[in-house]
Design an enzyme around this catalytic site. Sequence first.
Site, PDB file in Angstrom:
ATOM      1  N   SER A 142       0.843  -1.192   0.000  1.00 22.96           N
ATOM      2  CA  SER A 142       0.000   0.000   0.000  1.00 22.96           C
ATOM      3  C   SER A 142       0.878   1.241   0.000  1.00 22.96           C
ATOM      4  O   SER A 142       2.036   1.191   0.434  1.00 22.96           O
ATOM      5  CB  SER A 142      -0.882   0.014   1.251  1.00 22.96           C
ATOM      6  OG  SER A 142      -1.541   1.255   1.421  1.00 22.96           O
ATOM      7  N   TYR A 155      -2.041  -0.546  10.435  1.00 22.72           N
ATOM      8  CA  TYR A 155      -2.231  -0.943   9.037  1.00 22.72           C
ATOM      9  C   TYR A 155      -0.972  -0.629   8.233  1.00 22.72           C
ATOM     10  O   TYR A 155      -0.472  -1.467   7.478  1.00 22.72           O
ATOM     11  CB  TYR A 155      -3.436  -0.219   8.439  1.00 22.72           C
ATOM     12  CG  TYR A 155      -3.535  -0.344   6.937  1.00 22.72           C
ATOM     13  CD1 TYR A 155      -4.010  -1.521   6.364  1.00 22.72           C
ATOM     14  CD2 TYR A 155      -3.145   0.694   6.100  1.00 22.72           C
ATOM     15  CE1 TYR A 155      -4.094  -1.652   4.972  1.00 22.72           C
ATOM     16  CE2 TYR A 155      -3.223   0.575   4.716  1.00 22.72           C
ATOM     17  CZ  TYR A 155      -3.693  -0.593   4.157  1.00 22.72           C
ATOM     18  OH  TYR A 155      -3.766  -0.717   2.792  1.00 22.72           O
TER      19      TYR A 155
END
Length: 265
Positions: A142, A155
């Site tokens: 990501s 995350y």
Amino acid sequence: MQTAGKTWVVTGAGSGLGQALVLELLRRGSRVAAVDRSREGLEETQTKAGGSAAGLSLHLLDITQRARVEALAEEVEQVHGQVDGLINNAGIIQAFKRLQDLDLEAGERVMGVNFYGTLYMIKAFLPRLLQRSEAHIVNVSSMGGFLPVPGQTIYGASKAAVKLLTEGLWAELQGTPVRVTLVLPGAMRTGIAQHSGVETPRSEGQAQVPLLEPEEAARTLLEAVEKNAFRVLLGKDARTMDLLYRLSPLYATRLIQRRMAHLLR
């Protein structure tokens, strides 16, 4: 590695980017083992595949279950006869909270899916991939794996772990038939918050970041795979922030902090 005629395993295949990857691979003449923890999501993917679904198998699986993942490799080979590629796409986000307000169980769940799930899949399939004349592993990290986003710190840490895992794997597999690609998406229309069971706060009075459509992202990703790319950034925001972070990590971090701080009040 060319995608046509190959058998690919795709996790998170019941929605978003994973579903788009399955459909695009089938369109390109691949066989696909679609993996997801949602039966409804897998059935939706099968329905959308339509006439291409003959090359598709569905595998209901939670990738945090190590023993089940280990059995999956044999299961896929029995169905398709071979495995040529693995796309580790499944992932979840955390509740939009500061680290101090996030309970440890929630953090462990995020790490379990994003990092350990990816690791289990690699360990299960790599021995088989090494036996092929050519093979490929794709790990979806990501933009949050290289750029810290307030409210998504765990995350981000999980995706940073996937990033370094992928880069290390690339180095270790030089001289073997297995190629490795790291994927760093920016904002995308995937419904990840809903599938993670969390709510995302709305940004009032500020311009919204344009969302990359998963179908476009899937095409870009697979084109990069066919070129054996080391690294691919998906979306204008990911490309822009990658450049800014390379030029000045502090400036890039402050920029994101200022844009996101009001959401954490």
